[in-house]
Design a protein around this motif. Structure first.
Motif, PDB file in Angstrom:
ATOM      1  N   VAL A 188     -11.710   0.742  -4.589  1.00 28.57           N
ATOM      2  CA  VAL A 188     -12.203   0.567  -2.610  1.00 28.57           C
ATOM      3  C   VAL A 188     -12.115   1.899  -2.151  1.00 28.57           C
ATOM      4  O   VAL A 188     -13.239   1.339  -1.483  1.00 28.57           O
ATOM      5  CB  VAL A 188     -10.660  -0.088  -2.154  1.00 28.57           C
ATOM      6  N   TYR A 189     -12.024   2.927  -2.220  1.00 28.15           N
ATOM      7  CA  TYR A 189     -12.582   4.425  -1.770  1.00 28.15           C
ATOM      8  C   TYR A 189     -11.955   5.524  -2.478  1.00 28.15           C
ATOM      9  O   TYR A 189     -10.929   5.280  -3.042  1.00 28.15           O
ATOM     10  CB  TYR A 189     -12.282   4.018  -0.374  1.00 28.15           C
ATOM     11  N   ARG A 190     -12.641   6.270  -2.122  1.00 25.86           N
ATOM     12  CA  ARG A 190     -12.159   7.830  -2.764  1.00 25.86           C
ATOM     13  C   ARG A 190     -11.690   8.698  -1.410  1.00 25.86           C
ATOM     14  O   ARG A 190     -12.064   8.690  -0.337  1.00 25.86           O
ATOM     15  CB  ARG A 190     -13.560   8.257  -3.194  1.00 25.86           C
ATOM     16  N   GLU A 191     -10.952   9.311  -1.966  1.00 29.82           N
ATOM     17  CA  GLU A 191     -10.306  10.426  -0.772  1.00 29.82           C
ATOM     18  C   GLU A 191     -10.322  12.090  -1.418  1.00 29.82           C
ATOM     19  O   GLU A 191     -10.020  12.214  -2.225  1.00 29.82           O
ATOM     20  CB  GLU A 191      -8.250   9.643  -0.968  1.00 29.82           C
ATOM     21  N   ASP A 192     -11.169  12.522  -0.282  1.00 26.49           N
ATOM     22  CA  ASP A 192     -10.945  13.655  -0.905  1.00 26.49           C
ATOM     23  C   ASP A 192      -9.422  14.337  -0.549  1.00 26.49           C
ATOM     24  O   ASP A 192      -8.672  13.693   0.454  1.00 26.49           O
ATOM     25  CB  ASP A 192     -11.770  14.526   0.596  1.00 26.49           C
ATOM     26  N   LEU A 193      -9.349  15.396  -0.659  1.00 27.50           N
ATOM     27  CA  LEU A 193      -7.918  16.607  -0.785  1.00 27.50           C
ATOM     28  C   LEU A 193      -7.770  18.087   0.227  1.00 27.50           C
ATOM     29  O   LEU A 193      -9.395  17.881  -0.291  1.00 27.50           O
ATOM     30  CB  LEU A 193      -7.273  16.451  -2.194  1.00 27.50           C
ATOM     31  N   ILE A 194      -7.696  17.358   1.130  1.00 30.43           N
ATOM     32  CA  ILE A 194      -7.481  18.767   2.099  1.00 30.43           C
ATOM     33  C   ILE A 194      -6.384  19.634   2.262  1.00 30.43           C
ATOM     34  O   ILE A 194      -5.068  18.595   2.522  1.00 30.43           O
ATOM     35  CB  ILE A 194      -8.223  17.945   3.507  1.00 30.43           C
ATOM     36  N   LEU A 195      -6.444  20.769   2.022  1.00 32.24           N
ATOM     37  CA  LEU A 195      -5.070  21.141   2.581  1.00 32.24           C
ATOM     38  C   LEU A 195      -5.014  21.691   4.494  1.00 32.24           C
ATOM     39  O   LEU A 195      -5.971  22.629   4.428  1.00 32.24           O
ATOM     40  CB  LEU A 195      -5.593  23.297   1.454  1.00 32.24           C
ATOM     41  N   ALA A 207       0.480  -1.246   0.257  1.00 29.51           N
ATOM     42  CA  ALA A 207       0.211  -0.012  -0.007  1.00 29.51           C
ATOM     43  C   ALA A 207       0.993   0.539  -0.188  1.00 29.51           C
ATOM     44  O   ALA A 207       2.199   1.305   0.523  1.00 29.51           O
ATOM     45  CB  ALA A 207      -1.312  -0.226   1.496  1.00 29.51           C
ATOM     46  N   ILE A 208       0.487   2.184  -0.416  1.00 23.35           N
ATOM     47  CA  ILE A 208       1.383   3.107  -0.715  1.00 23.35           C
ATOM     48  C   ILE A 208       0.436   4.387   0.983  1.00 23.35           C
ATOM     49  O   ILE A 208      -0.495   3.704   1.789  1.00 23.35           O
ATOM     50  CB  ILE A 208       0.504   4.615  -1.610  1.00 23.35           C
ATOM     51  N   GLU A 209       1.539   5.053   1.111  1.00 18.46           N
ATOM     52  CA  GLU A 209       1.985   5.495   2.713  1.00 18.46           C
ATOM     53  C   GLU A 209       0.409   5.702   2.794  1.00 18.46           C
ATOM     54  O   GLU A 209      -0.021   5.777   4.224  1.00 18.46           O
ATOM     55  CB  GLU A 209       2.982   6.550   2.850  1.00 18.46           C
ATOM     56  N   SER A 210      -0.236   6.974   2.613  1.00 12.92           N
ATOM     57  CA  SER A 210      -1.507   7.705   2.597  1.00 12.92           C
ATOM     58  C   SER A 210      -2.262   6.333   3.163  1.00 12.92           C
ATOM     59  O   SER A 210      -3.094   6.382   4.241  1.00 12.92           O
ATOM     60  CB  SER A 210      -1.681   8.431   1.954  1.00 12.92           C
ATOM     61  N   SER A 211      -2.319   4.932   2.605  1.00 15.70           N
ATOM     62  CA  SER A 211      -3.657   3.970   3.094  1.00 15.70           C
ATOM     63  C   SER A 211      -3.323   3.192   3.856  1.00 15.70           C
ATOM     64  O   SER A 211      -3.895   2.982   4.609  1.00 15.70           O
ATOM     65  CB  SER A 211      -3.780   3.274   1.479  1.00 15.70           C
ATOM     66  N   ALA A 212      -2.026   3.170   3.952  1.00 19.10           N
ATOM     67  CA  ALA A 212      -1.122   2.637   4.689  1.00 19.10           C
ATOM     68  C   ALA A 212      -1.694   3.208   6.466  1.00 19.10           C
ATOM     69  O   ALA A 212      -1.754   2.784   7.335  1.00 19.10           O
ATOM     70  CB  ALA A 212       0.367   1.570   4.990  1.00 19.10           C
ATOM     71  N   THR A 213      -1.346   4.114   6.719  1.00 11.71           N
ATOM     72  CA  THR A 213      -1.318   4.561   7.771  1.00 11.71           C
ATOM     73  C   THR A 213      -3.001   5.347   8.331  1.00 11.71           C
ATOM     74  O   THR A 213      -2.789   5.828   9.617  1.00 11.71           O
ATOM     75  CB  THR A 213      -0.259   6.449   7.270  1.00 11.71           C
ATOM     76  N   SER A 234       0.609  21.808   3.718  1.00 10.72           N
ATOM     77  CA  SER A 234       0.513  20.494   2.622  1.00 10.72           C
ATOM     78  C   SER A 234      -0.966  20.276   2.068  1.00 10.72           C
ATOM     79  O   SER A 234      -1.689  20.988   2.443  1.00 10.72           O
ATOM     80  CB  SER A 234       0.676  19.687   3.078  1.00 10.72           C
ATOM     81  N   LEU A 235      -1.018  19.639   1.081  1.00 14.65           N
ATOM     82  CA  LEU A 235      -2.260  19.121   0.717  1.00 14.65           C
ATOM     83  C   LEU A 235      -2.093  17.437   1.213  1.00 14.65           C
ATOM     84  O   LEU A 235      -1.018  16.229   0.346  1.00 14.65           O
ATOM     85  CB  LEU A 235      -2.391  19.146  -0.538  1.00 14.65           C
ATOM     86  N   VAL A 236      -3.058  17.058   1.752  1.00 13.85           N
ATOM     87  CA  VAL A 236      -3.187  15.438   1.913  1.00 13.85           C
ATOM     88  C   VAL A 236      -4.757  15.076   1.863  1.00 13.85           C
ATOM     89  O   VAL A 236      -5.723  15.597   1.768  1.00 13.85           O
ATOM     90  CB  VAL A 236      -2.747  15.840   3.875  1.00 13.85           C
ATOM     91  N   PRO A 237      -5.067  13.404   2.073  1.00 12.92           N
ATOM     92  CA  PRO A 237      -5.638  12.780   1.403  1.00 12.92           C
ATOM     93  C   PRO A 237      -6.280  13.022   3.303  1.00 12.92           C
ATOM     94  O   PRO A 237      -5.869  13.196   4.065  1.00 12.92           O
ATOM     95  CB  PRO A 237      -5.107  11.258   1.148  1.00 12.92           C
ATOM     96  N   ARG A 238      -8.074  12.501   2.824  1.00  6.56           N
ATOM     97  CA  ARG A 238      -8.610  13.162   4.245  1.00  6.56           C
ATOM     98  C   ARG A 238      -7.811  11.100   4.907  1.00  6.56           C
ATOM     99  O   ARG A 238      -8.589  11.713   6.258  1.00  6.56           O
ATOM    100  CB  ARG A 238     -10.168  12.682   4.004  1.00  6.56           C
ATOM    101  N   GLY A 239      -8.348  10.328   4.782  1.00  9.60           N
ATOM    102  CA  GLY A 239      -7.003   9.610   5.956  1.00  9.60           C
ATOM    103  C   GLY A 239      -5.898  10.225   6.790  1.00  9.60           C
ATOM    104  O   GLY A 239      -6.255   9.568   7.967  1.00  9.60           O
ATOM    105  N   ILE A 240      -5.204  10.670   5.618  1.00 10.07           N
ATOM    106  CA  ILE A 240      -3.797  11.585   6.813  1.00 10.07           C
ATOM    107  C   ILE A 240      -5.362  12.432   7.798  1.00 10.07           C
ATOM    108  O   ILE A 240      -4.156  13.389   9.367  1.00 10.07           O
ATOM    109  CB  ILE A 240      -3.126  11.467   5.802  1.00 10.07           C
ATOM    110  N   TYR A 241      -5.969  13.468   7.009  1.00  9.73           N
ATOM    111  CA  TYR A 241      -6.402  14.524   7.823  1.00  9.73           C
ATOM    112  C   TYR A 241      -7.263  13.915   8.809  1.00  9.73           C
ATOM    113  O   TYR A 241      -6.727  15.455  10.205  1.00  9.73           O
ATOM    114  CB  TYR A 241      -7.602  15.311   6.760  1.00  9.73           C
ATOM    115  N   GLU A 242      -8.160  12.713   8.855  1.00 10.42           N
ATOM    116  CA  GLU A 242      -8.524  11.964   9.883  1.00 10.42           C
ATOM    117  C   GLU A 242      -7.541  11.594  10.942  1.00 10.42           C
ATOM    118  O   GLU A 242      -8.223  11.530  11.889  1.00 10.42           O
ATOM    119  CB  GLU A 242      -9.464  11.023   9.371  1.00 10.42           C
TER     120      GLU A 242
END
Length: 304
Positions: free
Chosen positions: A159-166, A96-102, A232-240
């Motif tokens: 499998v899922y969609r990531e919103d992008l958050i600044l 998995a890419i790190e954003s998904s793994a984390t 930074s711009l991060v996927p919602r999974g990292i933001y949460e």
């Protein structure tokens, strides 16, 4: 050349120690040493440099490692193809890419282990290109990446969609448009990251050409932003994952559209109950969930 020799060779490489490999393979170190030397005699070249008590793989060993991984992967597939049971079990190698793994997988992995304790799951991270290469080479059974791309021999499913958050430290004040990033350091994963590409395209659409600092770690990126060093711009999974203790603000812009994350596997891998159960759990857990519907919301910023 025997499969047991290949497994010993790969285990020694993976763990960097004959003693550790012997422990994992339930044999004595002298047996592994003898089998490796026999394999090297058959190949006519050393696979490891022996420096005192340490081992370093040779260039020939690096080449042979790829073939060994593929052969072992195909052997596992052959066993699964004729296995009478559909109960998930045995090894499962997921990347998995790190954003998904984390940001997305920790709770899911815990649930998967509770449901299928007979599966020995290994999770590795890497760039999307590396992970897809490893899937094509049968070194991984399935991977999660944030790109939708055709690769020979691979099948995929969203499998899922990531919103992008600044994200930016609260000390920076509100960010309402792309021009507000002028004079601020921007921290992103290195070139090739789809989230970085989305940010670069957004900035170009608003005539902003800004330098980006490359950091290959979301933990470090979040730490820099939290310290007030930049944005930074991060996927919602990292933001949460970090928002409750990060000390920064999140901003959503409609032009920064969501990015699908897909699960890829090799179409010729045959029956694989453990992988199929993993994909089914991914789809069940994220279907209609916060990962697809949006979850915790950051303030929405309308375009100029």
């Amino acid at each position: 050349m025997e499969l047991s020799q290949l497994r010993m060779f790969k285990t020694v490489y993976d763990f960097g120690s004959i003693a550790r490999a012997a422990e994992l393979l339930h044999c004595v170190p002298s047996n592994i040493t003898a089998r490796l030397k026999s394999l090297e005699r058959e190949l006519g070249t050393p696979l490891f440099f022996r420096d005192g008590r340490g081992l370093r793989i040779t260039p020939a060993g690096e080449v042979f490692l790829d073939y060994a991984a593929r052969i072992l992967g195909l052997a596992d597939e052959a066993k699964r193809a004729v296995a009478p049971s559909d109960t998930p079990g045995g090894p499962l190698r997921i990347g998995a890419i790190e954003s998904s793994a984390t940001g997305r997988l920790p709770r899911l992995l815990a649930k998967y282990h509770a449901l299928y304790p007979q599966v020995s799951l290994e999770l590795s991270t890497g760039t999307w290109a590396q992970l897809l290469d490893d899937t094509q080479g049968h070194r991984l059974d399935g991977v999660i990446v944030a790109v939708n791309i055709e690769r020979p021999g691979l099948k995929s499913a969203v499998v899922y969609r990531e919103d992008l958050i600044l994200i930016a430290s609260s000390s920076h004040g509100p960010l309402r448009k792309a021009a507000d990033l002028q004079g601020k350091d921007i921290f992103m994963w290195p070139s090739g990251c789809p989230y970085r590409f989305a940010l670069e395209q957004w900035l170009l659409r608003h005539d902003q050409v800004l330098p980006i600092v490359s950091i290959a770690s979301y933990g470090t990126i979040v730490g820099c932003v939290s310290a007030g060093a930049g944005v930074s711009l991060v996927p919602r999974g990292i933001y949460e994952q970090y928002r409750h203790s990060a000390g920064w603000q999140g901003y959503e812009f409609p032009e920064l559209t969501s990015i699908d994350n897909l699960f890829y596997w090799h179409e010729n891998s045959g029956r694989h109950p453990a992988r199929e159960a993993f994909l089914a759990l991914l789809q069940t857990e994220f279907e209609g969930s916060a990962a697809l519907e949006g979850g915790a919301r950051a303030p929405q910023v309308e375009p100029d």
